[in-house]
Scaffold this active site. Structure first.
Site, PDB file in Angstrom:
ATOM      1  N   TYR A 170       0.844  -1.206   0.000  1.00  0.00           N
ATOM      2  CA  TYR A 170       0.000   0.000   0.000  1.00  0.00           C
ATOM      3  C   TYR A 170       0.872   1.246   0.000  1.00  0.00           C
ATOM      4  CZ  TYR A 170       0.925   0.904   4.984  1.00  0.00           C
ATOM      5  OH  TYR A 170       1.533   1.191   6.182  1.00  0.00           O
ATOM      6  N   CYS A 171       0.288   2.343  -0.473  1.00  0.00           N
ATOM      7  CA  CYS A 171       0.927   3.658  -0.439  1.00  0.00           C
ATOM      8  C   CYS A 171      -0.187   4.701  -0.367  1.00  0.00           C
ATOM      9  CB  CYS A 171       1.853   3.870  -1.636  1.00  0.00           C
ATOM     10  SG  CYS A 171       1.029   3.759  -3.249  1.00  0.00           S
ATOM     11  N   THR A 172       0.129   5.963  -0.614  1.00  0.00           N
ATOM     12  CA  THR A 172      -0.854   7.028  -0.421  1.00  0.00           C
ATOM     13  C   THR A 172      -2.033   6.902  -1.368  1.00  0.00           C
ATOM     14  OG1 THR A 172       0.950   8.496   0.257  1.00  0.00           O
ATOM     15  CG2 THR A 172      -1.177   9.529  -0.277  1.00  0.00           C
ATOM     16  N   ILE A 219      -4.198   4.548   0.582  1.00  0.00           N
ATOM     17  CA  ILE A 219      -4.718   4.920   1.900  1.00  0.00           C
ATOM     18  C   ILE A 219      -5.899   5.863   1.772  1.00  0.00           C
ATOM     19  CG2 ILE A 219      -4.128   6.073   4.070  1.00  0.00           C
ATOM     20  CD1 ILE A 219      -1.143   5.344   3.337  1.00  0.00           C
TER      21      ILE A 219
END
Length: 317
Positions: A174-176, A203
């Site tokens: 996951y990342c932004t 996110i």
């Protein structure tokens, strides 16, 4: 709220990035959008803010282009512009990495919706991996996530060795907003990992659709807000003031421009140190004036498309 913030990316080949940049920059100027947009031969990546109606028109125009029909916008509300300038730039990649050979539009990790990610993330046969930089995950990350001690996403290939102990598990990255996961998950597949997934929309989308459950702290964002709340279910603070070590998720840039570190600094220490991370930086002759926000903006020339990479600055009202 009158304004919207759009976060988006799309890996889709652009044959002539320079020509596309000129056309796209003129579109943003017409709609009075501010923000940062990266154009590359591999696709498009941006975060912009503007009035709701202007953002709506922008989304319709972008998605009408067959190259970006699959693009998904993450949309947030704001009381005003979250940027002060507009940059539309051509770069070699839409996210700076050392993985230019990777082509996510051809092969990447399996996308998980926020609901699917939530259902999988706590299983024993799963490991959740944060592919963001240290200053991002230090202020907020998923509960029990593996972090990779990276100053920059360029370091990701060097950190993959640390994940080899999890090769028999499902890896959920996951990342932004999702753009880094596209290349990170593709690279993991290239390195022999078999069960690789990614949180689609990152996110931000998880916060919108699943209330951000079990995301601890705040999410670092690349605009004037610096960090935003995403968890409305079981929020908590995981970061501490760099100076006094009191719990604090108030993220600033050090007022010393030669340091400019991203760090948490509580309001009391921010005032005491005048926005600096230490007494040494506070005493630096080039220290910037602290206005209580810990955010600093570069001045720029007024932008016109024919001036290339110079930026457009919103007029003062």
């Amino acid at each position: 709220m009158d304004y919207r913030v759009l976060l988006y990316y799309c890996y889709s080949p652009i044959e002539n990035p320079e020509a596309f940049r000129e056309e796209h920059h003129r579109l943003c100027l017409r709609l009075k959008l501010l923000g940062r947009i990266i154009v590359a031969s591999e696709g498009l990546n941006g975060t912009v803010s503007g009035l709701a109606a202007d953002c709506e028109e922008y989304m319709q125009i972008v998605k009408a282009d067959p190259r970006f029909a699959a693009l998904e916008f993450k949309v947030d509300e704001a009381p005003a512009h979250t940027f002060q300038k507009l940059h539309v730039r051509v770069k070699p990649e839409i996210v700076h990495s050392s993985l230019r050979h990777v082509r996510p539009h051809e092969r990447t990790g399996q996308h998980l919706s926020p609901q699917e990610f939530k259902a999988l993330k706590d299983r024993d046969d799963v490991v959740v991996v944060d592919v963001r930089s240290d200053y991002e995950y230090n202020v907020g990350r998923f509960k029990n996530a593996v972090t990779l001690d990276m100053e920059n996403f360029r370091d990701f290939p060097e950190r993959v060795e640390r994940l080899k102990e999890f090769k028999d598990k499902k890896i959920l990255t996951y990342c932004t907003g999702g753009v880094k996961c596209e290349k990170a998950s593709a690279y993991l597949l290239e390195q022999g990992f078999e069960n690789v997934y990614q949180l689609h929309g990152g996110i931000i989308k998880y916060g919108i659709e699943e209330g951000g459950e079990d995301f601890e702290g705040k999410c670092y964002v690349f605009d004037n807000r610096v960090a935003v709340d995403v968890n409305s279910v079981n929020p908590t603070i995981i970061s501490y003031c760099h100076h006094c070590q009191a719990p604090s998720d108030r993220l600033v840039n050090c007022a010393n421009p030669h340091c400019n570190a991203h760090l948490a600094l509580c309001e009391n220490c921010g005032q005491e140190l005048e926005g600096a991370c230490s007494t040494t930086c506070q005493a630096h002759p080039d220290k910037r004036a602290y206005d209580g926000t810990g955010t600093y903006f570069k001045l720029s020339n007024n932008y016109r498309p024919e001036q290339g990479l110079l930026s457009y600055r919103a007029p003062t009202l």
